[in-house]
Design an enzyme around this catalytic site. Sequence first.
Site, PDB file in Angstrom:
ATOM      1  N   CYS A 111     -53.924  68.360  71.623  1.00 18.69           N
ATOM      2  CA  CYS A 111     -53.313  67.887  72.869  1.00 18.69           C
ATOM      3  C   CYS A 111     -54.146  66.779  73.496  1.00 18.69           C
ATOM      4  CB  CYS A 111     -53.145  69.051  73.847  1.00 18.69           C
ATOM      5  SG  CYS A 111     -52.384  68.576  75.402  1.00 18.69           S
TER       6      CYS A 111
ATOM      7  N   CYS B 102     -54.314  66.993  77.297  1.00 18.68           N
ATOM      8  CA  CYS B 102     -55.264  67.996  77.786  1.00 18.68           C
ATOM      9  C   CYS B 102     -56.713  67.540  77.635  1.00 18.68           C
ATOM     10  CB  CYS B 102     -55.099  69.307  77.024  1.00 18.68           C
ATOM     11  SG  CYS B 102     -53.419  69.916  76.873  1.00 18.68           S
ATOM     12  N   ASP B 103     -57.041  66.993  76.461  1.00 19.65           N
ATOM     13  CA  ASP B 103     -58.436  66.793  76.099  1.00 19.65           C
ATOM     14  C   ASP B 103     -58.876  65.344  75.960  1.00 19.65           C
ATOM     15  OD1 ASP B 103     -58.616  69.562  75.981  1.00 19.65           O
ATOM     16  OD2 ASP B 103     -58.106  69.628  73.845  1.00 19.65           O
TER      17      ASP B 103
END
Length: 312
Positions: free
Chosen positions: A133, A136-137
């Site tokens: 992701c 997300c990261d």
Amino acid sequence: MLDLAIIGGGPAGLSAGLYATRGGLKEVVMFEKGMPGGQITSSSELENYPGVAEVKSGFDFMIPWQEQCFRFGLKHEMKEVKRVERKDKHFVVIFNDDSSVEAKSVIVATGGSPKRSGINGEDTYWGKGVSSCATCDGFFYKNKEVAVLGGGDTALEESIHLAKICSKVTLIHRRNEFRASPVTVERLKKESKIEVLTPYEITEICGDNSGVNGLKIKNLENGNQSELSIAGIFVLIGYNINNSVLQQTDGSMLCEVNQYGNAKVNLKMETNVPGLFIAGDLREDSPKQVVCAASDGAIAALSVLEYIEHTK
């Protein structure tokens, strides 16, 4: 008979349980084969949930959710659900041991999981430089070099997203042709910080105690092997939808789904089957973010309260 059966114990299921019980429903049970928390508990760091300034592991982040949700009367049973069936105007939740329970309404929040490549080193460094992701990261790799594995729309779109954060993005795909839409491919070509390697495969993800630091790659046309220095890799080769509980004995699905197996819902998380609601990654067009799953669960629970009140 239960007022509400919740299938799945991640952020969507827990939020649904919180809002349903706090909203006045008495018989609400969440069925999850293991401890509640969901896929996010395997994340090493979570820093983008609104209102939570401290960077936490996914496991630590989810611990207070359970306490808060159970405070209002949500019950949790460690049972694996095999199937949900419609019976007259209610539902039958059937478990793997063939026992069952009836419910007036059901929220399915079983989510899904990213497909893994099986490349040597992937499991070793998952959450330590290997991610699925970019939303997300990606921020963890600001001004660093990263790689993306995949050739579909998601892989290309996430590469474009990462190019705005990272110093360089190397997109690796085993075919010369991409599965992504032509529009997305054209957008990719305009990004100067993205290098495309095709047809290549990754033979090993390398690293040390600090995490990922490189890749071993192979050119599939001439067999030449080389190494690539990176700080992280995003494996974006597909997503497994956990929709088996919707599948009926004749092979049909309990509610309408799209070509990928995601349930079709409206803005109230309602399916085309009255009393059946879907929340989280299982639904169509889910952003696959914790905050969005929590929102879905809350919306689904509020819709259940309205549904039960109107069907008394």
